[in-house]
Write an enzyme that holds these catalytic residues in place. Structure first.
Site, PDB file in Angstrom:
ATOM      1  N   CYS A 123       0.839  -1.205   0.000  1.00 17.89           N
ATOM      2  CA  CYS A 123       0.000   0.000   0.000  1.00 17.89           C
ATOM      3  C   CYS A 123       0.873   1.253   0.000  1.00 17.89           C
ATOM      4  O   CYS A 123       0.538   2.246  -0.641  1.00 17.89           O
ATOM      5  CB  CYS A 123      -0.942   0.006   1.198  1.00 17.89           C
ATOM      6  SG  CYS A 123      -2.319  -1.167   1.044  1.00 17.89           S
ATOM      7  N   ASP A 161      10.497  -6.786  -8.869  1.00 19.18           N
ATOM      8  CA  ASP A 161      10.758  -7.424  -7.587  1.00 19.18           C
ATOM      9  C   ASP A 161      12.168  -7.047  -7.130  1.00 19.18           C
ATOM     10  O   ASP A 161      13.094  -7.024  -7.944  1.00 19.18           O
ATOM     11  CB  ASP A 161      10.629  -8.941  -7.733  1.00 19.18           C
ATOM     12  CG  ASP A 161      10.567  -9.652  -6.398  1.00 19.18           C
ATOM     13  OD1 ASP A 161      11.570  -9.597  -5.649  1.00 19.18           O
ATOM     14  OD2 ASP A 161       9.537 -10.276  -6.112  1.00 19.18           O
ATOM     15  N   HIS A 191      -6.357  -2.633  -1.130  1.00 11.30           N
ATOM     16  CA  HIS A 191      -5.740  -3.580  -0.204  1.00 11.30           C
ATOM     17  C   HIS A 191      -6.638  -4.799  -0.040  1.00 11.30           C
ATOM     18  O   HIS A 191      -7.785  -4.690   0.376  1.00 11.30           O
ATOM     19  CB  HIS A 191      -5.474  -2.956   1.158  1.00 11.30           C
ATOM     20  CG  HIS A 191      -4.830  -3.929   2.091  1.00 11.30           C
ATOM     21  ND1 HIS A 191      -3.473  -4.150   2.091  1.00 11.30           N
ATOM     22  CD2 HIS A 191      -5.361  -4.763   3.006  1.00 11.30           C
ATOM     23  CE1 HIS A 191      -3.194  -5.082   2.984  1.00 11.30           C
ATOM     24  NE2 HIS A 191      -4.327  -5.465   3.560  1.00 11.30           N
ATOM     25  N   ASN A 222       1.210 -16.586  -4.232  1.00  8.27           N
ATOM     26  CA  ASN A 222       1.444 -17.315  -2.993  1.00  8.27           C
ATOM     27  C   ASN A 222       0.383 -16.886  -1.996  1.00  8.27           C
ATOM     28  O   ASN A 222       0.153 -15.701  -1.807  1.00  8.27           O
ATOM     29  CB  ASN A 222       2.837 -16.999  -2.440  1.00  8.27           C
ATOM     30  CG  ASN A 222       3.931 -17.387  -3.404  1.00  8.27           C
ATOM     31  OD1 ASN A 222       3.863 -18.412  -4.063  1.00  8.27           O
ATOM     32  ND2 ASN A 222       4.951 -16.558  -3.506  1.00  8.27           N
ATOM     33  N   GLY A 276       3.977 -19.503   1.045  1.00  4.37           N
ATOM     34  CA  GLY A 276       5.101 -18.633   0.717  1.00  4.37           C
ATOM     35  C   GLY A 276       4.780 -17.156   0.638  1.00  4.37           C
ATOM     36  O   GLY A 276       5.621 -16.362   0.215  1.00  4.37           O
ATOM     37  N   HIS A 294      -0.596  -8.505   1.253  1.00  2.15           N
ATOM     38  CA  HIS A 294      -1.350  -7.767   0.222  1.00  2.15           C
ATOM     39  C   HIS A 294      -1.286  -8.674  -1.006  1.00  2.15           C
ATOM     40  O   HIS A 294      -0.190  -9.024  -1.451  1.00  2.15           O
ATOM     41  CB  HIS A 294      -0.664  -6.429  -0.065  1.00  2.15           C
ATOM     42  CG  HIS A 294      -1.419  -5.516  -0.987  1.00  2.15           C
ATOM     43  ND1 HIS A 294      -1.804  -4.254  -0.606  1.00  2.15           N
ATOM     44  CD2 HIS A 294      -1.835  -5.664  -2.261  1.00  2.15           C
ATOM     45  CE1 HIS A 294      -2.426  -3.661  -1.617  1.00  2.15           C
ATOM     46  NE2 HIS A 294      -2.455  -4.503  -2.641  1.00  2.15           N
ATOM     47  N   HIS A 327      -0.749 -10.370  -4.303  1.00  2.70           N
ATOM     48  CA  HIS A 327       0.138  -9.983  -5.403  1.00  2.70           C
ATOM     49  C   HIS A 327       0.431 -11.191  -6.273  1.00  2.70           C
ATOM     50  O   HIS A 327       0.343 -12.337  -5.834  1.00  2.70           O
ATOM     51  CB  HIS A 327       1.426  -9.342  -4.886  1.00  2.70           C
ATOM     52  CG  HIS A 327       2.214 -10.185  -3.940  1.00  2.70           C
ATOM     53  ND1 HIS A 327       1.850 -10.367  -2.623  1.00  2.70           N
ATOM     54  CD2 HIS A 327       3.358 -10.892  -4.107  1.00  2.70           C
ATOM     55  CE1 HIS A 327       2.724 -11.139  -2.020  1.00  2.70           C
ATOM     56  NE2 HIS A 327       3.657 -11.478  -2.908  1.00  2.70           N
ATOM     57  N   HIS A 349       3.237 -12.755  -9.033  1.00  6.27           N
ATOM     58  CA  HIS A 349       4.590 -12.699  -9.583  1.00  6.27           C
ATOM     59  C   HIS A 349       4.504 -13.036 -11.066  1.00  6.27           C
ATOM     60  O   HIS A 349       3.944 -14.068 -11.433  1.00  6.27           O
ATOM     61  CB  HIS A 349       5.495 -13.742  -8.905  1.00  6.27           C
ATOM     62  CG  HIS A 349       5.687 -13.517  -7.449  1.00  6.27           C
ATOM     63  ND1 HIS A 349       6.832 -12.938  -6.936  1.00  6.27           N
ATOM     64  CD2 HIS A 349       4.880 -13.784  -6.384  1.00  6.27           C
ATOM     65  CE1 HIS A 349       6.727 -12.881  -5.621  1.00  6.27           C
ATOM     66  NE2 HIS A 349       5.554 -13.380  -5.262  1.00  6.27           N
TER      67      HIS A 349
END
Length: 115
Positions: free
Chosen positions: A7, A30, A46, A88, A94, A99, A101, A103
């Site tokens: 956030c 990342d 969020h 994850n 993991g 929040h 997300h 990858h």
């Protein structure tokens, strides 16, 4: 969420190398990449994790996330060779930031199983 790392990135309180942004989504590199191209794609709203998605989120936010992932993969020139999208969920899954997300990984041969 005032204490949420992502956030704070959304609110520009913490710097990040943003590669894509629209009204609903922010994507940034990342800080510990696991592939030559490793971008985190997050909704601006969020949402703690995949388990916390509401029916409204599934209709209104998640489609924007995956549309952004598609655009970003093309912008990063990884859509032709292939890429992986990972979410994850929870400690044992993991997830290290509370929040939701995704990858986006590409730029090399990705192995399976991931580990």
């Amino acid at each position: 969420m005032s204490d949420c790392l992502f956030c704070k990135i959304v609110n520009k309180e913490i710097p990040a190398t943003i590669v894509y942004e629209d009204n609903y989504v922010v994507a940034f590199n990342d800080i510990s990449p696991q592939a030559p191209k490793h971008v985190l794609v997050i909704p601006k709203k969020h949402i703690a994790s995949f388990d916390h998605l509401t029916e409204e989120d599934n209709k209104e936010i998640i489609p924007y996330v995956f549309t952004a992932i598609n655009k970003i993969a093309k912008d990063l020139d990884i859509s032709e060779e292939g890429y992986r999208v990972v979410n994850n969920c929870g400690k044992m899954g993991g997830q290290t930031v509370g929040h939701i997300h995704f990858h986006l990984l590409g730029g090399r041969q990705l192995m399976w199983p991931p580990g």
